[in-house]
Design a protein around this motif. Structure first.
Motif, PDB file in Angstrom:
ATOM      1  N   ILE A 157       0.832  -1.207   0.000  1.00 19.07           N
ATOM      2  CA  ILE A 157       0.000   0.000   0.000  1.00 19.07           C
ATOM      3  C   ILE A 157       0.863   1.252   0.000  1.00 19.07           C
ATOM      4  N   GLU A 158       1.888   1.248   0.842  1.00 16.21           N
ATOM      5  CA  GLU A 158       2.778   2.418   0.904  1.00 16.21           C
ATOM      6  C   GLU A 158       3.482   2.644  -0.438  1.00 16.21           C
ATOM      7  N   GLN A 159       3.859   1.568  -1.096  1.00 14.06           N
ATOM      8  CA  GLN A 159       4.482   1.708  -2.412  1.00 14.06           C
ATOM      9  C   GLN A 159       3.488   2.263  -3.434  1.00 14.06           C
ATOM     10  N   ASN A 160       2.217   1.816  -3.327  1.00 10.65           N
ATOM     11  CA  ASN A 160       1.179   2.338  -4.226  1.00 10.65           C
ATOM     12  C   ASN A 160       0.934   3.827  -3.988  1.00 10.65           C
ATOM     13  N   ILE A 161       1.016   4.236  -2.711  1.00  3.84           N
ATOM     14  CA  ILE A 161       0.867   5.665  -2.397  1.00  3.84           C
ATOM     15  C   ILE A 161       2.003   6.471  -3.024  1.00  3.84           C
ATOM     16  N   VAL A 162       3.216   5.966  -2.873  1.00  5.82           N
ATOM     17  CA  VAL A 162       4.377   6.636  -3.481  1.00  5.82           C
ATOM     18  C   VAL A 162       4.204   6.718  -4.997  1.00  5.82           C
ATOM     19  N   ASN A 163       3.723   5.614  -5.578  1.00  2.07           N
ATOM     20  CA  ASN A 163       3.519   5.591  -7.033  1.00  2.07           C
ATOM     21  C   ASN A 163       2.467   6.613  -7.469  1.00  2.07           C
ATOM     22  N   GLU A 164       1.395   6.716  -6.674  1.00  2.88           N
ATOM     23  CA  GLU A 164       0.340   7.681  -6.993  1.00  2.88           C
ATOM     24  C   GLU A 164       0.887   9.115  -6.943  1.00  2.88           C
ATOM     25  N   LEU A 165       1.703   9.399  -5.925  1.00  5.73           N
ATOM     26  CA  LEU A 165       2.294  10.737  -5.810  1.00  5.73           C
ATOM     27  C   LEU A 165       3.249  11.026  -6.965  1.00  5.73           C
ATOM     28  N   ASP A 166       4.039  10.018  -7.319  1.00 10.50           N
ATOM     29  CA  ASP A 166       4.955  10.197  -8.458  1.00 10.50           C
ATOM     30  C   ASP A 166       4.187  10.407  -9.761  1.00 10.50           C
ATOM     31  N   ASP A 167       3.131   9.603  -9.920  1.00  6.57           N
ATOM     32  CA  ASP A 167       2.312   9.747 -11.141  1.00  6.57           C
ATOM     33  C   ASP A 167       1.658  11.125 -11.198  1.00  6.57           C
ATOM     34  N   TYR A 168       1.241  11.612 -10.029  1.00  2.00           N
ATOM     35  CA  TYR A 168       0.615  12.941  -9.970  1.00  2.00           C
ATOM     36  C   TYR A 168       1.614  14.019 -10.399  1.00  2.00           C
ATOM     37  N   LYS A 169       2.847  13.900  -9.878  1.00  2.00           N
ATOM     38  CA  LYS A 169       3.862  14.903 -10.230  1.00  2.00           C
ATOM     39  C   LYS A 169       4.157  14.904 -11.725  1.00  2.00           C
ATOM     40  N   ILE A 170       4.243  13.699 -12.288  1.00  2.00           N
ATOM     41  CA  ILE A 170       4.492  13.601 -13.730  1.00  2.00           C
ATOM     42  C   ILE A 170       3.330  14.206 -14.512  1.00  2.00           C
ATOM     43  N   SER A 214      -7.221  11.043  -6.652  1.00  2.00           N
ATOM     44  CA  SER A 214      -8.488  10.368  -6.322  1.00  2.00           C
ATOM     45  C   SER A 214      -8.287   9.012  -5.648  1.00  2.00           C
ATOM     46  N   ASN A 215      -7.304   8.208  -6.084  1.00  2.00           N
ATOM     47  CA  ASN A 215      -7.101   6.858  -5.528  1.00  2.00           C
ATOM     48  C   ASN A 215      -6.460   6.870  -4.152  1.00  2.00           C
ATOM     49  N   LEU A 216      -5.929   8.024  -3.764  1.00  2.00           N
ATOM     50  CA  LEU A 216      -5.175   8.085  -2.521  1.00  2.00           C
ATOM     51  C   LEU A 216      -6.050   7.844  -1.289  1.00  2.00           C
ATOM     52  N   ILE A 217      -7.286   8.252  -1.346  1.00  2.00           N
ATOM     53  CA  ILE A 217      -8.185   8.088  -0.192  1.00  2.00           C
ATOM     54  C   ILE A 217      -8.382   6.621   0.135  1.00  2.00           C
ATOM     55  N   GLU A 218      -8.646   5.789  -0.918  1.00  2.00           N
ATOM     56  CA  GLU A 218      -8.856   4.364  -0.685  1.00  2.00           C
ATOM     57  C   GLU A 218      -7.582   3.694  -0.189  1.00  2.00           C
ATOM     58  N   LYS A 222      -7.190   4.554   3.420  1.00  2.00           N
ATOM     59  CA  LYS A 222      -8.154   3.781   4.214  1.00  2.00           C
ATOM     60  C   LYS A 222      -7.628   2.369   4.468  1.00  2.00           C
ATOM     61  N   SER A 223      -7.102   1.745   3.406  1.00  2.00           N
ATOM     62  CA  SER A 223      -6.576   0.383   3.543  1.00  2.00           C
ATOM     63  C   SER A 223      -5.389   0.347   4.493  1.00  2.00           C
ATOM     64  N   LYS A 224      -4.525   1.351   4.409  1.00  2.00           N
ATOM     65  CA  LYS A 224      -3.364   1.432   5.298  1.00  2.00           C
ATOM     66  C   LYS A 224      -3.803   1.595   6.744  1.00  2.00           C
ATOM     67  N   ARG A 225      -4.767   2.472   6.958  1.00  2.00           N
ATOM     68  CA  ARG A 225      -5.268   2.715   8.318  1.00  2.00           C
ATOM     69  C   ARG A 225      -5.924   1.453   8.896  1.00  2.00           C
ATOM     70  N   ALA A 226      -6.631   0.719   8.034  1.00  2.00           N
ATOM     71  CA  ALA A 226      -7.303  -0.504   8.496  1.00  2.00           C
ATOM     72  C   ALA A 226      -6.288  -1.534   8.995  1.00  2.00           C
ATOM     73  N   ILE A 227      -5.159  -1.635   8.289  1.00  2.00           N
ATOM     74  CA  ILE A 227      -4.119  -2.582   8.707  1.00  2.00           C
ATOM     75  C   ILE A 227      -3.464  -2.125  10.002  1.00  2.00           C
ATOM     76  N   LEU A 228      -3.124  -0.856  10.087  1.00  2.00           N
ATOM     77  CA  LEU A 228      -2.447  -0.328  11.279  1.00  2.00           C
ATOM     78  C   LEU A 228      -3.324  -0.400  12.525  1.00  2.00           C
ATOM     79  N   GLN A 229      -4.633  -0.276  12.333  1.00  2.00           N
ATOM     80  CA  GLN A 229      -5.549  -0.254  13.475  1.00  2.00           C
ATOM     81  C   GLN A 229      -6.154  -1.632  13.775  1.00  2.00           C
ATOM     82  N   ASN A 230      -5.766  -2.637  12.975  1.00  2.00           N
ATOM     83  CA  ASN A 230      -6.315  -3.982  13.177  1.00  2.00           C
ATOM     84  C   ASN A 230      -5.802  -4.581  14.492  1.00  2.00           C
TER      85      ASN A 230
END
Length: 373
Positions: A204-217, A290-294, A297-305
């Protein structure tokens, strides 16, 4: 014919009289053999076929695992009456504990063997024999008196006390090893859950980084495009939006064609430059992905499990955590049935028959000797 009958009658009468006259001798000889038979039974090593029941844990004990099992589900080890009994039986059938018990309680006498190799081989054979003679529950519909609802240990022994000590040792050691095995299995599966959560979090963290990189591009490309369009608009002196929509009439519909991207400069440099300014001044880039919210959410669900912590808590409240009281099953030594291979009645009956036969032979030989004198 009458003479022959008479002689026969005389012979039978003589035999009966002879037996009666020597009844004391017959009684003494027969009694002697009865005494010898009794002494043989008393002093000989008596072998018994011992049958000991293996009982599962009670329903009340099984209930103590219910809360833990409800949370564990299928993803982690479940502990119930059936599983514990199967573990108990399988552990005995591995024979290692049996061999240790045979040595400890001398079910095999080392002095009966010339070499250490012979002694160890006999221990191995005895352990295999004990394991092989375990019997599962039986259900005989034709003879319900023969029904045995439990597993049983069956073995030929000569010392009841040694067998009792052996099966108590066997029960304690098997339960001890099963308890440790359950703890190890639980810890392993908890570690697997932790690793699974860690890997998911990393993805998930890698996907977040990818989303941020894609946004910058995407933004970099967008700004380059807008600057180009703004320059065109200024060159053509298009200050305000002059983008037109073209309508095409078909048989049933009107198609609107807006040349937005290819003629974006028609929106005017005022609007395009404002868009450039707004994009460049963005402080919270995440708000525009747009995809960052989901993903968050998934990251928070794992951390709070809290499942792992709750499983540990519930496991610590099962009987497995109590090393003094845990039982996977019980070998009920108190209900052991001992059946003698040779009974006293059988030995005395044989002694009586032998005594009578020897008495008759003695009298017969005595009469022959007397008649020759």
């Amino acid at each position: 014919m009458k003479k022959k009958t008479y002689n026969d009658e005389i012979d039978i009468s003589e035999i009966i009289l002879n037996l009666w006259d020597n009844k004391i001798k017959i009684i003494i000889i027969t009694t002697s053999f009865l005494i010898l038979g009794f002494l043989y039974f008393y002093f000989s090593n008596k072998n018994f076929l011992a049958r000991t029941i293996i009982k599962p844990i009670s329903t009340f004990e099984a209930i103590k695992y219910k809360t833990y099992n409800s949370l564990a589900g299928e993803s982690i080890v479940n502990i119930d009456q059936k599983n514990l009994l199967n573990l108990f039986i399988n552990k005995i059938q591995t024979e290692e504990i049996i061999k240790n018990g045979i040595k400890k309680f001398e079910l095999v006498n080392k002095d009966d063997f010339k070499t250490e190799i012979d002694y160890q081989e006999n221990i191995e054979q005895t352990a295999i024999l004990i394991a092989d003679q375990m019997r599962p529950p039986s259900n005989d519909e034709r003879n319900k008196n023969k029904n045995i609802p439990f597993w049983t240990l069956n073995f030929k022994i000569s010392d009841k006390e040694s067998w009792k000590n052996f099966i108590e040792y066997l029960e304690n050691q098997v339960n001890k090893e099963i308890r440790q095995s359950l703890i190890n299995q639980f810890n392993t599966e908890i570690e697997i859950l932790k690793i699974g959560s860690k890997f998911k979090l990393e993805d998930i963290e890698q996907n977040i980084v990818n989303e941020l990189d894609d946004y910058k591009i995407t933004i970099t490309n967008r700004l380059a495009f807008l600057k180009e369009q703004a320059e065109i608009a200024r060159t053509l002196n298009i200050e305000k939006n002059t983008l037109e929509a073209e309508n095409f009439q078909t048989d049933n519909t009107i198609v609107t064609n807006i040349k937005s991207e290819n003629s974006y400069y028609l929106k005017g440099y005022e609007m395009i430059e404002k868009e450039i300014s707004l994009i460049s001044s963005r402080e919270n880039e995440k708000a525009f992905i747009s995809n960052l919210i989901e993903l968050e959410k998934s990251k928070r669900a794992i951390l709070q499990n809290k499942k792992i912590e709750r499983l540990k808590f519930l496991f610590s409240n099962t009987p497995v955590a109590d090393k003094n009281n845990f039982k996977a099953a019980k070998i009920d030594s108190l209900t052991t049935v001992y059946n003698q291979e040779t009974s006293l009645i059988k030995i005395l009956s044989i002694s009586l028959i032998i005594g009578l036969i020897i008495s008759l032979i003695y009298l017969f030989l005595g009469n022959i000797v007397a008649s020759r004198k």
